[in-house]
Structure formats: structure tokens, C-alpha cells
Enzyme design. Sequence first.
Site, PDB file in Angstrom:
ATOM      1  N   ARG A   1       0.857  -1.185   0.000  1.00 61.56           N
ATOM      2  CA  ARG A   1       0.000   0.000   0.000  1.00 61.56           C
ATOM      3  C   ARG A   1       0.891   1.233   0.000  1.00 61.56           C
ATOM      4  NH1 ARG A   1      -3.740  -2.619  -1.536  1.00 61.56           N
ATOM      5  NH2 ARG A   1      -5.569  -3.229  -0.356  1.00 61.56           N
TER       6      ARG A   1
ATOM      7  N   HIS B   1      -1.888   1.167  -9.357  1.00 65.73           N
ATOM      8  CA  HIS B   1      -2.541   0.167  -8.496  1.00 65.73           C
ATOM      9  C   HIS B   1      -3.259  -0.916  -9.325  1.00 65.73           C
ATOM     10  CE1 HIS B   1      -4.170  -0.293  -4.145  1.00 65.73           C
ATOM     11  NE2 HIS B   1      -4.186  -1.459  -4.742  1.00 65.73           N
TER      12      HIS B   1
HETATM   13  C1  GLV Z   1      -5.765  -4.469  -4.079  1.00 66.75           C
HETATM   14  O1  GLV Z   1      -4.957  -3.663  -3.761  1.00 66.75           O
HETATM   15  C2  GLV Z   1      -6.328  -5.443  -3.181  1.00 66.75           C
HETATM   16  O2  GLV Z   1      -6.332  -5.243  -1.961  1.00 66.75           O
HETATM   17  O3  GLV Z   1      -6.782  -6.481  -3.692  1.00 66.75           O
END
Ligand code: GLV
Length: 311
Positions: free
Chosen positions: A226, A274
Amino acid sequence: MTFLYKADAVRGAHWARLFAEKAPHIPFRIWPDGSSGDDAHAVRYLAVWEPPRDLATAFPNLELVFSVGAGIDQFDLSAIPAHVPVVRMIEPGIVAGMVEYTTLATLALHRDWLTYAAQQREGRWQPVRTRVAGERRVGVLGLGVLGEAVLTRLASFGFPCAGWSRSPRTLDGIECFAGTDTLPQFLARTDILICLLPLTAATRHILNRDLFAQLPRNAALINTGRGGHLQQDHLLEALESGQLSAAVLDVADPEPLTADHPLWHHPRVMLTPHIASVTQPDSAVEVVLDNLRRHREGEPLIGQVDRARGY
Ligand code: GLV
């Protein structure tokens, strides 16, 4: 016994088709449909990316909450009644995506891809010394399902592989380190560091100046955890000093980064929005339906969150 889905609507429509086919007896609704009045009272199962704030009062008959992602740091667990299990998404599609991305990033760093991309932009033809995989030590922070799959794949290229986790693990062919005391030792032997930790109070900003200083000089970072794991200004500083040679970041804080953020244009940084691994409806719905059966039959759930640990 409605199953309510509250996340990306396009993928939700895919979930709805799969539920209609595989579990036609379970009414499936896509938020905001089914989220108010009597409809809300019928909701037993909720699959969400970001849970609604008033979840406990809005859905008094809730029995299970599923995260549609692998992480649950976007959840306020205290707002979910204690008797309602929370389940993270652990499904083959998400694992395969993460293995692909981290393999791509590791090989790109190992084979100096960022250097050659810059050289091409400059019209320069300049080989740099190639190292063999056996000389490039890879380390993964976080030995959950994702960390294990990633290390197993990377070990197959011949990279000396190690993993670090909070509690002890044993993995075939992987050097495993456990606990804070062993972190310095793990970092000292890691040329490419991959972060796959859950984001908790204990891991926020773990990728910081002190940690970078414990890696060998010229090490590289891949963050697929993250944005909150990384102290971004410390990364810029480490790239500037040469302590780190490069970084591949799939996550940032905030997402997206502000338009003027130096990471956007840094020549030693590869940034993706992401996308490293995304829940795949076909395989995810199989796992969700299996968990509904497990719940009904009182069996342990796959991916159930330990509220005390926070992941
Ligand atoms: C993406 O970041 C997830 O948590 O699947």
C-alpha cells in the site's frame, strides 16, 4: 438472504451473472439497489471495497462481510459488529496477477530496464554489465499467500530468495526470517526488496530511511503493498544519495499522486496505477461461494481476518 455487492459496478455485473449461474437461490443485488428499507434487512452477505459507515445499523441481519480485495486497510473494523466475520479476498486470480507483476518488476530491475529506457530516450547504445540471477538476492516482506507464491516463482529463475514475516514460516528453498529482531539480517542480504505486507499501524511507513540504510547500497524497491507503507520523501532521498538504485511502485499515497509530485517524472522510478493484481470474478466467486458453504456448515473460512492482528 440477499448477497449485496458494493464495488466497481462493471465487475459487479460479472459477479451477478456468475451468481445467477452457480447459486441461483441466492438473491444478488448491486449497490445501491437492495441497500435500503426491507431490502437492507434481507442482506446477509456483503462484498465491498469500502464499507458504508452505518453498516451495523443499515444491515441488522448481516452475517458475513467480504472484502473484494486482498487488503482490508480501508475497513474500519470497529464499525463492523464483532459477531460478523470479515473475509479478505484470497483467490487464484489475485495471486496469479501479483506473481506476474512482481516477476515483471524483478526481471526489469535485474536486467537494468530503467537504465536502457533512459538510454533509448537519449539515443545512447551502452551495455552495462549483466549480473546472473544467482548474484541478485530477492527478499519479500510479508509471507502470506501472495508472498509465498511470488517467492516460489522468483526462486525458479535462480534468484537467492528470502522472506520476512512477523511469525515464523517454513518454505521450501526460501530462507525465512521472522520477527523484528531478524529484520536487519534479512535486509542486509536483499538486493531487490518487494513489499507485500498488510497495511496496519505496525507497518505504516515501514519503508523508510532507516530501513533503506540497512539494505546493501544500490538495492532496489518494489512496492505492491500500500502507498502507506512507504515514506515517499525518504525514497526520493535514498534515490538521490544512491543508497537505492531504482523503485517500481504500484501504489502511492495519495492515489493518484498530486500532479506536481517528483515521483511522476523520476528517471529511476516506474509507477503504475494500483493494477498489480486485481480480483478476477470467475475465480473470486468460486471462493466466495465456497466460503458461504463453509459458513453454513460451521467450517473455518478462507481468508478470515484476525481482528486483533488487523489482517
Ligand atoms: C488491491 O490492492 C487489493 O487489496 O486487492
